[in-house]
Design a protein around this motif. Structure first.
Motif, mmCIF file in Angstrom:
data_model
loop_
_atom_site.group_PDB
_atom_site.id
_atom_site.type_symbol
_atom_site.label_atom_id
_atom_site.label_comp_id
_atom_site.label_asym_id
_atom_site.label_seq_id
_atom_site.Cartn_x
_atom_site.Cartn_y
_atom_site.Cartn_z
ATOM 1 N N GLU A 1 -2.394 -6.702 7.696
ATOM 2 C CA GLU A 1 -3.237 -5.575 8.086
ATOM 3 C C GLU A 1 -2.687 -4.977 9.370
ATOM 4 N N SER B 1 -12.039 -0.463 11.301
ATOM 5 C CA SER B 1 -11.351 -0.779 10.057
ATOM 6 C C SER B 1 -12.367 -1.422 9.128
ATOM 7 N N ASP B 2 -11.919 -1.829 7.957
ATOM 8 C CA ASP B 2 -12.817 -2.527 7.033
ATOM 9 C C ASP B 2 -13.294 -3.858 7.614
ATOM 10 N N TYR B 3 -12.617 -4.323 8.662
ATOM 11 C CA TYR B 3 -12.951 -5.617 9.270
ATOM 12 C C TYR B 3 -13.842 -5.467 10.498
ATOM 13 N N ARG C 1 -10.098 -7.786 2.506
ATOM 14 C CA ARG C 1 -10.761 -6.543 2.131
ATOM 15 C C ARG C 1 -9.786 -5.706 1.301
ATOM 16 N N PRO C 2 -10.307 -4.929 0.343
ATOM 17 C CA PRO C 2 -11.686 -4.825 -0.107
ATOM 18 C C PRO C 2 -12.062 -5.984 -1.023
ATOM 19 N N PRO C 3 -13.346 -6.094 -1.369
ATOM 20 C CA PRO C 3 -13.780 -7.186 -2.249
ATOM 21 C C PRO C 3 -13.088 -7.183 -3.613
ATOM 22 N N SER C 4 -12.586 -6.040 -4.049
ATOM 23 C CA SER C 4 -11.944 -5.941 -5.363
ATOM 24 C C SER C 4 -10.499 -6.449 -5.368
ATOM 25 N N THR C 5 -9.991 -6.910 -4.238
ATOM 26 C CA THR C 5 -8.612 -7.402 -4.157
ATOM 27 C C THR C 5 -8.369 -8.493 -5.192
#
Length: 325
Positions: free
Chosen positions: A266, A244-246, A300-304
């Protein structure tokens, strides 16, 4: 009930420092009525970027516990022997110098807020035993030195990180929980005789799961700490065994997987509401009145967006609230 939030992990300042962005984030955190205060990162000074900004923007009613892990990992990157459990004397003394700065930061924050705001300091038993030598003996020596300093009432607690396991890639690779408990228990005998505040241990759900490669890890560690009389708290961060992103078994503070529709969580996280409840029940938190209880979530993502970052924390804290109903 109210809880600590490791807010630095879910900050919108993923890379760099934007004080306007951080102020907006703090202002929204202040709307969480069940937030006791911050699990705050210590990297060698009171705030990683701007002490004055922090003192101006912290809610004066918040309590604080410092966590030394961000600064410790930075230091290990420069010197693999760095740590209060290090058998390398230079590395151990460097770690004590770092901890002395943390003690000074405790005093600075308390003085600014005009009260004993700092409730605890979480220390970690570096270095990584896969690349450096460490021992319970060295940890005990360091703790005895730290106990001679004025912590202004803040409790010294070990946050257990994943221990070194032969043949397994470690995230932290620090001392075993058995070694940590033994040192704390021995020192607590002396502290009790002197009527001093006992040392304790905090279980981070994700880090214990990473060590065991199983959801059984946090349960086993809570049980051992409880039976030894040193359990001081639980912080909930998740982990995953799937990509995952993590990451896989990565110490990325994955948010929990939540049951209720419309909540921020998540789905790949092994930290479920049921597992959180199982830990809380085992620790008997309704009776134990643990000094430390809360969540630390990476996003995640950084744009959250900032509202969503706060919502992840809000919805995780709601799980704790439902347990106490």
């Amino acid at each position: 009930m109210s809880y600590f939030v490791g807010a630095y992990a879910s900050s919108p300042n993923v890379n760099g420092w934007d004080k306007t962005l951080e102020k907006e984030y703090y202002d929204q955190l202040k709307t969480l009525t069940n937030m006791k205060g911050l699990e705050h990162p210590f990297v060698g000074q009171l705030h990683p970027h701007d002490d004055d900004w922090f003192l101006e923007n912290i809610d004066p009613n918040w309590n604080v516990m410092f966590t030394c892990i961000p600064g410790i990992m930075d230091a290990i990157g420069q010197n693999p022997n760095f740590g209060i459990a290090s058998d390398d004397e230079k590395g151990r003394l460097e770690a004590l110098t770092f901890m002395k700065k943390a003690c000074e930061a405790v005093a600075k924050l308390n003085a600014s807020l005009g009260r004993q705001a700092v409730q605890a300091i979480e220390i970690q038993t570096a270095p990584n035993r896969g690349v450096a030598k460490a021992s319970a003996k060295s940890l005990s020596t360091s703790l005895k030195a730290m106990l001679s300093w004025d912590w202004q009432g803040a409790q010294i607690v070990i946050e257990h990180c994943d221990a070194f396991v032969e043949g397994q890639e470690a995230s932290k690779g620090f001392l075993s929980i058995e070694d940590e408990i033994k040192v704390l228990s021995d020192l607590n005998v002396e502290l009790k005789m002197r009527a001093q505040q006992p040392l304790g241990i905090v279980i981070n759900w994700g880090r214990s799961a990473i060590e065991a490669r199983s959801i059984s890890g946090p349960i086993e560690h809570i049980q051992k700490a409880k039976e030894s009389g040193v359990l001081a708290g639980i912080m909930f961060s998740g982990a995953s065994s799937n990509e995952s992103d993590y990451g896989v078994w990565n110490d990325a503070h994955m948010p929990p997987s939540l049951d209720m529709a419309g909540t921020k969580g998540e789905s790949a996280s092994l930290l479920t509401e049921a597992e959180m409840n199982r830990c809380l029940q085992l620790a008997d938190v309704k009776k134990a009145s643990l000094a430390i209880l809360g969540v630390k979530l990476g996003i995640r993502p950084p744009s959250t967006s900032i509202p969503d970052r706060v919502a992840y924390n809000r919805d995780a804290l709601a799980v704790l609230d439902r347990y106490f109903l």
